[in-house]
Design a protein around this motif. Structure first.
Motif, mmCIF file in Angstrom:
data_model
loop_
_atom_site.group_PDB
_atom_site.id
_atom_site.type_symbol
_atom_site.label_atom_id
_atom_site.label_comp_id
_atom_site.label_asym_id
_atom_site.label_seq_id
_atom_site.Cartn_x
_atom_site.Cartn_y
_atom_site.Cartn_z
ATOM 1 N N LYS A 276 4.534 13.804 -0.412
ATOM 2 C CA LYS A 276 4.083 13.801 0.980
ATOM 3 C C LYS A 276 2.868 12.878 1.118
ATOM 4 N N VAL A 277 3.044 11.841 1.923
ATOM 5 C CA VAL A 277 1.932 10.921 2.180
ATOM 6 C C VAL A 277 1.717 10.833 3.686
ATOM 7 N N GLY A 278 0.512 10.463 4.089
ATOM 8 C CA GLY A 278 0.199 10.427 5.511
ATOM 9 C C GLY A 278 -0.463 9.127 5.938
ATOM 10 N N ILE A 279 -0.140 8.692 7.151
ATOM 11 C CA ILE A 279 -0.782 7.529 7.759
ATOM 12 C C ILE A 279 -1.546 8.003 8.994
ATOM 13 N N ILE A 280 -2.841 7.768 9.008
ATOM 14 C CA ILE A 280 -3.649 8.049 10.195
ATOM 15 C C ILE A 280 -3.940 6.696 10.828
ATOM 16 N N ALA A 281 -3.071 6.293 11.754
ATOM 17 C CA ALA A 281 -3.153 4.959 12.355
ATOM 18 C C ALA A 281 -3.912 5.010 13.672
ATOM 19 N N ALA A 282 -4.413 3.852 14.090
ATOM 20 C CA ALA A 282 -5.075 3.763 15.386
ATOM 21 C C ALA A 282 -4.037 3.636 16.498
ATOM 22 N N TYR A 283 -3.078 2.695 16.333
ATOM 23 C CA TYR A 283 -2.095 2.410 17.381
ATOM 24 C C TYR A 283 -0.696 2.220 16.788
ATOM 25 N N GLU A 284 0.294 2.464 17.621
ATOM 26 C CA GLU A 284 1.683 2.333 17.186
ATOM 27 C C GLU A 284 2.062 0.894 16.862
ATOM 28 N N TRP A 285 1.391 -0.073 17.496
ATOM 29 C CA TRP A 285 1.801 -1.470 17.326
ATOM 30 C C TRP A 285 1.355 -2.070 15.997
ATOM 31 N N GLN A 286 0.537 -1.364 15.232
ATOM 32 C CA GLN A 286 0.034 -1.918 13.970
ATOM 33 C C GLN A 286 1.186 -2.169 12.992
ATOM 34 N N PRO A 287 1.437 -3.411 12.593
ATOM 35 C CA PRO A 287 2.557 -3.701 11.691
ATOM 36 C C PRO A 287 2.390 -3.079 10.311
ATOM 37 N N GLU A 288 1.150 -2.835 9.888
ATOM 38 C CA GLU A 288 0.932 -2.236 8.570
ATOM 39 C C GLU A 288 1.455 -0.805 8.503
ATOM 40 N N VAL A 289 1.599 -0.168 9.661
ATOM 41 C CA VAL A 289 2.103 1.213 9.693
ATOM 42 C C VAL A 289 3.585 1.239 9.299
ATOM 43 N N GLY B 18 5.134 -1.153 7.797
ATOM 44 C CA GLY B 18 5.207 -1.675 6.438
ATOM 45 C C GLY B 18 4.933 -0.598 5.404
ATOM 46 N N PHE B 19 3.929 0.221 5.649
ATOM 47 C CA PHE B 19 3.581 1.312 4.732
ATOM 48 C C PHE B 19 4.754 2.274 4.588
ATOM 49 N N TYR B 20 5.351 2.606 5.713
ATOM 50 C CA TYR B 20 6.509 3.525 5.689
ATOM 51 C C TYR B 20 7.637 2.952 4.839
ATOM 52 N N GLU B 21 7.969 1.687 5.080
ATOM 53 C CA GLU B 21 9.078 1.067 4.353
ATOM 54 C C GLU B 21 8.756 0.930 2.863
ATOM 55 N N GLY C 92 0.819 -1.200 0.000
ATOM 56 C CA GLY C 92 0.000 0.000 0.000
ATOM 57 C C GLY C 92 0.858 1.256 0.000
ATOM 58 N N GLY C 93 1.952 1.226 0.753
ATOM 59 C CA GLY C 93 2.881 2.354 0.785
ATOM 60 C C GLY C 93 3.546 2.593 -0.553
ATOM 61 N N MET C 94 3.863 1.503 -1.258
ATOM 62 C CA MET C 94 4.442 1.644 -2.597
ATOM 63 C C MET C 94 3.488 2.381 -3.531
ATOM 64 N N VAL C 95 2.221 2.006 -3.485
ATOM 65 C CA VAL C 95 1.220 2.647 -4.351
ATOM 66 C C VAL C 95 1.091 4.131 -4.008
ATOM 67 N N ALA C 96 1.000 4.431 -2.708
ATOM 68 C CA ALA C 96 0.871 5.827 -2.286
ATOM 69 C C ALA C 96 2.069 6.655 -2.739
ATOM 70 N N SER C 97 3.264 6.113 -2.549
ATOM 71 C CA SER C 97 4.483 6.825 -2.902
ATOM 72 C C SER C 97 4.619 7.020 -4.413
ATOM 73 N N HIS C 98 4.122 6.039 -5.161
ATOM 74 C CA HIS C 98 4.174 6.138 -6.624
ATOM 75 C C HIS C 98 3.255 7.232 -7.150
ATOM 76 N N MET C 99 2.137 7.461 -6.449
ATOM 77 C CA MET C 99 1.123 8.372 -6.967
ATOM 78 C C MET C 99 1.146 9.771 -6.360
ATOM 79 N N THR C 100 1.920 9.993 -5.292
ATOM 80 C CA THR C 100 1.951 11.327 -4.712
ATOM 81 C C THR C 100 2.578 12.327 -5.688
ATOM 82 N N LYS C 101 2.003 13.518 -5.721
ATOM 83 C CA LYS C 101 2.532 14.573 -6.584
ATOM 84 C C LYS C 101 3.385 15.563 -5.802
ATOM 85 N N LYS C 102 3.217 15.527 -4.478
ATOM 86 C CA LYS C 102 3.936 16.479 -3.631
ATOM 87 C C LYS C 102 5.022 15.815 -2.787
#
Length: 316
Positions: free
Chosen positions: A150-163, A165-168, A138-148
């Motif tokens: 700058k991408v953002g993650i609005i996560a519920a908790y710090e322990w979420q592994p998808e957070v 993963g998205f960053y990486e 999901g992070g790859m897709v976001a990074s590929h499509m951003t025009k600025k």
């Protein structure tokens, strides 16, 4: 001769009427405990659909209890399920692992299944989605499509592994991208999530990943109003706008419930903590937006297939 023919005909009629449901083994009746409601169109609804799949596949009765958000309520519901003859109970959330560890010894004929917890008894199982990889892609897709950049993650908790993963994944696709990560602190606090979104918009974020099933829909709707992109969460959310939702990181809870019921029915459901990922068919990316170029879609699909085979992400 006629008597023998009648028996054979009866057997054929029985078999014809049972082509769809699977022959029942250990599975008798199934219960589902949900902390809120099955009408939220996201997490709770997926649990409900899982019960429908089990009911159809195994031809067994299923029972659902909503609002099961305290230990006392869970204890009462389990007692009621036991009286009905339920022998497989799903607790639709990580909070149920602790409850089930306490009460499962009193119900040795019931197998208790929870999510993302620590199952400690022989008749308890915790199902854990390996969410790091779905976040990565999901992070790859976001990074590929951003025009600025700058991408953002609005996560519920710090322990979420998808957070993480998205960053990486975002950094793998574009080392120059800035990843803004903020936490709501709850799964369903949409007010806080919308405040975070407003701040991200002011900071120039143009792709957002609302990694919380209780607020992802309003965040995506606001992103749509603002002309931003989003990555859907838990469900395929392309129906919210294919020009807004670039793809979704999907957890197929309904398929997983059916798989677990099958394992239990066959006497093969293990106790303890079980983990599931892309290779198990219960995690995937959703439909891609038509705005994404075909070359990139082919590339990321190839990475996903390699990950299924090798367990290695493209940055490893």
């Amino acid at each position: 001769m006629l008597k023998r023919f009648g028996v054979i005909l009866l057997c054929l009629l029985v078999l014809a009427g049972c082509e769809q449901p699977t022959k029942t083994g250990k599975l008798k009746k199934v219960g589902l405990l949900v902390p809120d409601t099955v009408n939220d169109q996201v997490w709770g609804t997926k649990g409900y659909k899982g019960m429908l799949k089990i009911q159809s596949r195994f031809n067994v009765d299923v029972y659902i209890k909503e609002g099961m958000n305290s230990e006392l309520r869970v204890e009462r519901a389990v007692k009621e399920f036991d009286q009905k003859g339920v022998n497989l109970i799903f607790g639709h959330g990580n909070e149920y692992a602790e409850y089930f560890n306490k009460i499962s010894k009193n119900y040795p004929n019931i197998h208790f299944v929870s999510f993302n917890g620590d199952a400690k008894n022989k008749n308890t199982t915790s199902l854990n989605f390996q969410a790091y990889a779905m976040g990565f892609f999901g992070g790859m897709v976001a990074s590929h499509m951003t025009k600025k950049n700058k991408v953002g993650i609005i996560a519920a908790y710090e322990w979420q592994p998808e957070v993480e993963g998205f960053y990486e994944g975002a950094k793998f696709e574009n080392k120059q991208v800035d990843v803004n990560i903020q936490y709501v602190g709850q799964w369903d606090d949409d007010q806080t999530a919308m405040t975070i979104l407003d701040n991200m918009i002011k900071a120039g974020v143009d792709v957002v990943y609302p990694a919380g099933d209780g607020y992802n829909v309003p965040v995506i709707e606001k992103a749509k109003e603002q002309g931003l992109f989003a990555i859907g969460y838990i469900s395929d959310e392309s129906d919210l706008g294919k020009s807004t939702v670039l793809t979704s990181t999907i957890q197929h809870v309904d398929k997983l419930y059916e798989l677990v019921a099958e394992q239990y029915n066959n006497g093969k459901l293990k106790s303890g903590n079980l983990h599931f990922d892309f290779k198990d068919g219960v995690i995937s990316l959703g439909e891609f937006s038509p705005l994404i170029d075909d070359e990139f879609k082919a590339e990321i699909n190839s990475y996903i297939e390699d990950y299924k085979k090798t367990g290695k992400l493209p940055n490893e």
